[in-house]
Design a protein around this motif. Structure first.
Motif, PDB file in Angstrom:
ATOM      1  N   ILE A 100       3.758   9.471 -14.767  1.00  0.00           N
ATOM      2  CA  ILE A 100       3.624   8.069 -14.385  1.00  0.00           C
ATOM      3  C   ILE A 100       3.137   7.958 -12.945  1.00  0.00           C
ATOM      4  O   ILE A 100       2.185   7.238 -12.639  1.00  0.00           O
ATOM      5  N   LEU A 101       3.799   8.703 -12.066  1.00  0.00           N
ATOM      6  CA  LEU A 101       3.459   8.591 -10.642  1.00  0.00           C
ATOM      7  C   LEU A 101       2.063   9.125 -10.350  1.00  0.00           C
ATOM      8  O   LEU A 101       1.409   8.684  -9.403  1.00  0.00           O
ATOM      9  N   ASN A 102       1.633  10.069 -11.156  1.00  0.00           N
ATOM     10  CA  ASN A 102       0.277  10.583 -10.959  1.00  0.00           C
ATOM     11  C   ASN A 102      -0.781   9.574 -11.376  1.00  0.00           C
ATOM     12  O   ASN A 102      -1.900   9.580 -10.869  1.00  0.00           O
ATOM     13  N   ILE A 103      -0.429   8.744 -12.321  1.00  0.00           N
ATOM     14  CA  ILE A 103      -1.427   7.832 -12.885  1.00  0.00           C
ATOM     15  C   ILE A 103      -1.528   6.515 -12.126  1.00  0.00           C
ATOM     16  O   ILE A 103      -2.606   5.969 -11.958  1.00  0.00           O
ATOM     17  N   ILE A 104      -0.395   6.031 -11.659  1.00  0.00           N
ATOM     18  CA  ILE A 104      -0.445   4.691 -11.066  1.00  0.00           C
ATOM     19  C   ILE A 104      -1.326   4.685  -9.824  1.00  0.00           C
ATOM     20  O   ILE A 104      -1.423   5.669  -9.102  1.00  0.00           O
ATOM     21  N   SER A 105      -1.942   3.567  -9.613  1.00  0.00           N
ATOM     22  CA  SER A 105      -2.742   3.403  -8.415  1.00  0.00           C
ATOM     23  C   SER A 105      -2.078   2.350  -7.542  1.00  0.00           C
ATOM     24  O   SER A 105      -1.309   1.533  -8.014  1.00  0.00           O
ATOM     25  N   THR A 106      -2.378   2.427  -6.273  1.00  0.00           N
ATOM     26  CA  THR A 106      -1.758   1.499  -5.343  1.00  0.00           C
ATOM     27  C   THR A 106      -2.668   0.307  -5.101  1.00  0.00           C
ATOM     28  O   THR A 106      -3.852   0.472  -4.845  1.00  0.00           O
ATOM     29  N   PRO A 107      -2.126  -0.885  -5.154  1.00  0.00           N
ATOM     30  CA  PRO A 107      -2.919  -2.054  -4.778  1.00  0.00           C
ATOM     31  C   PRO A 107      -2.999  -2.124  -3.260  1.00  0.00           C
ATOM     32  O   PRO A 107      -2.424  -3.005  -2.631  1.00  0.00           O
ATOM     33  N   ALA A 108      -3.669  -1.131  -2.695  1.00  0.00           N
ATOM     34  CA  ALA A 108      -3.586  -0.931  -1.243  1.00  0.00           C
ATOM     35  C   ALA A 108      -4.208  -2.078  -0.467  1.00  0.00           C
ATOM     36  O   ALA A 108      -5.357  -2.447  -0.673  1.00  0.00           O
ATOM     37  N   LEU A 109      -3.413  -2.632   0.408  1.00  0.00           N
ATOM     38  CA  LEU A 109      -3.940  -3.624   1.336  1.00  0.00           C
ATOM     39  C   LEU A 109      -4.309  -2.945   2.639  1.00  0.00           C
ATOM     40  O   LEU A 109      -5.076  -3.448   3.418  1.00  0.00           O
ATOM     41  N   ARG A 121      -3.427   4.273   3.993  1.00  0.00           N
ATOM     42  CA  ARG A 121      -2.178   4.956   4.305  1.00  0.00           C
ATOM     43  C   ARG A 121      -2.153   5.298   5.786  1.00  0.00           C
ATOM     44  O   ARG A 121      -3.118   5.775   6.362  1.00  0.00           O
ATOM     45  N   GLN A 136       7.657  18.914  -6.554  1.00  0.00           N
ATOM     46  CA  GLN A 136       8.301  18.258  -7.687  1.00  0.00           C
ATOM     47  C   GLN A 136       9.188  19.243  -8.447  1.00  0.00           C
ATOM     48  O   GLN A 136      10.299  18.928  -8.867  1.00  0.00           O
ATOM     49  N   ARG A 147       2.444   3.724  -1.867  1.00  0.00           N
ATOM     50  CA  ARG A 147       2.500   4.143  -3.263  1.00  0.00           C
ATOM     51  C   ARG A 147       3.849   4.771  -3.611  1.00  0.00           C
ATOM     52  O   ARG A 147       4.334   4.659  -4.725  1.00  0.00           O
ATOM     53  N   GLY A 151       0.780  -1.226   0.000  1.00  0.00           N
ATOM     54  CA  GLY A 151       0.000   0.000   0.000  1.00  0.00           C
ATOM     55  C   GLY A 151       0.815   1.281   0.000  1.00  0.00           C
ATOM     56  O   GLY A 151       0.249   2.370   0.010  1.00  0.00           O
ATOM     57  N   LEU A 165       7.907  13.075 -17.578  1.00  0.00           N
ATOM     58  CA  LEU A 165       7.406  11.702 -17.695  1.00  0.00           C
ATOM     59  C   LEU A 165       7.206  11.026 -16.337  1.00  0.00           C
ATOM     60  O   LEU A 165       6.172  10.417 -16.074  1.00  0.00           O
ATOM     61  N   LYS A 166       8.207  11.159 -15.490  1.00  0.00           N
ATOM     62  CA  LYS A 166       8.115  10.489 -14.196  1.00  0.00           C
ATOM     63  C   LYS A 166       6.889  10.978 -13.416  1.00  0.00           C
ATOM     64  O   LYS A 166       6.145  10.179 -12.839  1.00  0.00           O
TER      65      LYS A 166
END
Lengths: 177, 430
Positions: free
Chosen positions: B71-80, B83, B213, A16, A14, B67-68
């Motif tokens: 990418i980081l803005n788009i990815i989603s977390t497979p959150a278990l 946060r 950033q 990110r 989790g 680019l970075k």
């Protein structure tokens, strides 16, 4: 446990932000593989983005017995090949970039070797181009290329030989100079 | 008949494998013998080598700057898990060895935070020509600027009195590149003067609201030596307004500063910390009330168990880039053990191994580092002529070293360092 695996674990738990170092570490590699394949910066950036998105989505299925870099290379190669195929990139490249009135000799008259090589690469078949990219631009071993392309090492060697012979012909003027 | 047609497939493959670095030592010997006795083989080899050289001369291309972030803005977390809260997150860091990176770099934290403040200040507050479009409107900025020198007072190398923000240094045309370019060329003394008179609260406000950033990007592209010069000579550090800096650090958003430090180029921050006025940094650290720094110091394994004086010696004399890289990947307990038992000068000398770096081709060195035999490299590092290497290190090209560091496989370097340390310790034991 490698640093990559630790980051993957954190991401899968989790965190990110753990993905960021992976992007830092591999975005240039992925981008350059894509760029050599499609010869267009914007397209290469799109492919790179897609590679990392797919990687983030599929990290759960990543088998830690393999190296992460090999795995992401594999995604990068597949994405690049898919892109080329989907957009009929070969036709566009061969018609617009290579056969745009320049003979191979003309191309080789260019001052910049890099440009000559890049244009020469576009004349190779996809399967020959990718082995040249992985071997010469990414400095991967036969075994690593075999893993990424899912090919036996023997096939990697023969394909490399074939690709080099083709490229040698294309660049022959420069090589013999 | 051409060279290839005169060669057997077996010989051709031997030559190809040789050029690809896939031959065993015995096979390499056989290839050398073949080349010495068979002109066709030699001709084929030379042609193949030319192709390798041409392909090897094609440089890598940097991905687009944005680019970075995309990418980081788009990815989603497979959150278990959701946060965790900030405090819990901070506390939990110290319970997981894999996060030692944060705390092994703790010698950099002070420098990082200060550098972040400096970056925030110089990049955002400072009235750079034509960068307003880059950072957007910051409330009160106009008033603030009116109390400072004007654009025309700014001495920018090669383009004094420029008002259009164009920097003739080859920087990119985007606002960020332009700002970094200006930053590289700006007059140090002028920056120092501005820093001395700065409004503390304003700095803190900006630190809270700045684009992390973007600041990190600036930190990455700015000139290290210039930053170090500023840090060394600026009134900000030299003439003490320690209390003022402490105020900034206390009231600024620590998380944001930490983000900047995290995403900026660590080596660059480390360089700044290394070359800045140590005593002044220490003063600032003493008076700054940053709970996070205190937490780190209290709980990090490294500081709890290692010999502080020895670590300080290492930090003072060693190549910071290398230490930072090692710290990112190495095992905390092992590093602590090494710190307790190793010969400080030896470690520092190994870290300065730079003959190799000064003259060699960057890409080639990086390739070697990526692919070389770790034990062998460690042996080399262990037995090298220390004094000569140190001399070379003093004269080495900083940009080249940075290039190498960026492209070299960090894990491998860490492994080398670990291996070298093990050899050292074994030798000591014996």
């Amino acid at each position: 446990m490698t640093e990559d695996l630790k980051l993957i674990q954190r991401f899968l738990s989790g965190d990110r932000r753990a993905f960021e170092p992976l992007v830092d570490r591999y975005q240039k590699t992925v981008f350059n593989v894509a760029l050599r394949m499609v010869n267009n910066t914007d397209d290469a950036a799109d492919i790179t983005q897609n590679v990392f998105i797919k990687a983030s989505e599929k990290l759960g299925s990543f088998n830690p017995k393999y190296k992460f870099f090999s795995w992401i290379y594999r995604i990068a190669v597949n994405e690049s090949l898919n892109f080329v195929e989907a957009s009929k990139k070969n036709e566009r490249l061969s018609h617009e970039l290579v056969a745009d009135g320049k003979s191979p000799e003309d191309v080789l008259q260019d001052d910049h070797i890099a440009q000559s090589v890049e244009e020469g690469l576009t004349k190779l078949t996809d399967e020959n181009r990718i082995v040249i990219i992985l071997r010469h631009f990414q400095d991967l071993s036969y075994d690593e290329i075999g893993f990424i392309l899912d090919l036996p090492v023997r096939t990697v060697k023969s394909r490399l030989f074939s690709a080099r012979q083709s490229l040698k012909k294309i660049l022959s003027n420069r090589i013999e100079r | 008949m051409n060279a290839m047609e005169q060669l057997s497939d077996a010989h051709r493959e031997m030559i190809e494998r040789e050029l690809d670095g896939e031959n065993s030592p015995a096979e390499s010997t056989a290839v050398r013998e073949l080349l010495a006795t068979d002109p066709a083989a030699k001709k084929y080899y030379d042609e193949a080598l030319s192709l390798h050289a041409i392909l090897g001369s094609v440089p890598e291309t940097d991905p687009p700057h944005h680019l970075k972030k995309h990418i980081l803005n788009i990815i989603s977390t497979p959150a278990l898990h959701n946060r965790e809260s900030l405090n819990h997150s901070i506390n939990s860091r110290f319970t997981f060895p894999h996060l030692q990176e944060v705390f092994m770099k703790n010698k950099l934290v002070i420098g990082g935070v200060l550098a972040a403040i400096a970056v925030v200040y110089f990049a955002v507050i400072y009235p750079w020509p034509a960068d307003s479009e880059m950072f957007g409107t910051i409330g009160g900025a106009k008033k603030y600027r009116s109390e400072q020198i004007t654009d025309n007072d700014v001495v920018v190398g090669g383009q004094e009195n420029s008002t259009d923000g164009t920097v003739a240094d080859g920087s990119s045309n985007d606002g960020l590149g332009r700002t970094a370019g200006v930053f590289r060329k700006a007059d140090i003394q002028r920056l120092a003067d501005i820093a001395r008179t700065a409004d503390v609260q304003r700095l803190a406000d900006i630190a809270r609201t700045a684009d992390v950033q973007k600041l990190a990007d600036i930190a990455r592209t700015a000139d290290v030596n210039r930053l170090a010069d500023i840090a060394r000579t600026a009134d900000l550090f030299r003439t003490a307004d320690v209390a003022r800096l402490a105020d900034i650090a206390r009231t600024a958003d620590v998380q944001k500063l930490a983000d900047i430090a995290r995403t900026a180029d660590v080596a660059r921050l480390a360089d700044i910390a290394r070359t800045a006025d140590v005593q002044r940094l220490a003063d600032i650290a003493r008076t700054t009330d940053v709970q996070r720094l205190a937490d780190i110091a209290r709980t990090a394994d490294f500081f709890r168990t290692a010999d502080v004086a020895k670590v300080a010696d290492i930090a003072r004399t060693a190549d910071v880039q290398r230490l930072a890289d090692i710290a990112r990947t190495a095992d905390v307990a092992r590093l602590a053990d090494v710190a307790r038992t190793a010969d400080v000068n030896r470690l520092a000398d190994i870290a300065r191994t730079a003959e190799f770096y000064r003259t060699a081709d960057v890409a080639k060195v990086a390739d070697i580092a990526r692919t070389a035999d770790v034990q062998r490299l460690a042996d080399i590092a262990r037995t090298a002529d220390v004094q000569r290497l140190a001399d070379v290190a003093r004269t080495a090209d900083v940009n080249r070293l940075a290039d190498i560091a960026r492209t070299t496989d960090v894990a491998k370097m860490a492994e080398i360092a670990r291996s070298a340390s093990e050899v050292e310790m074994k030798a000591d034991d014996q």
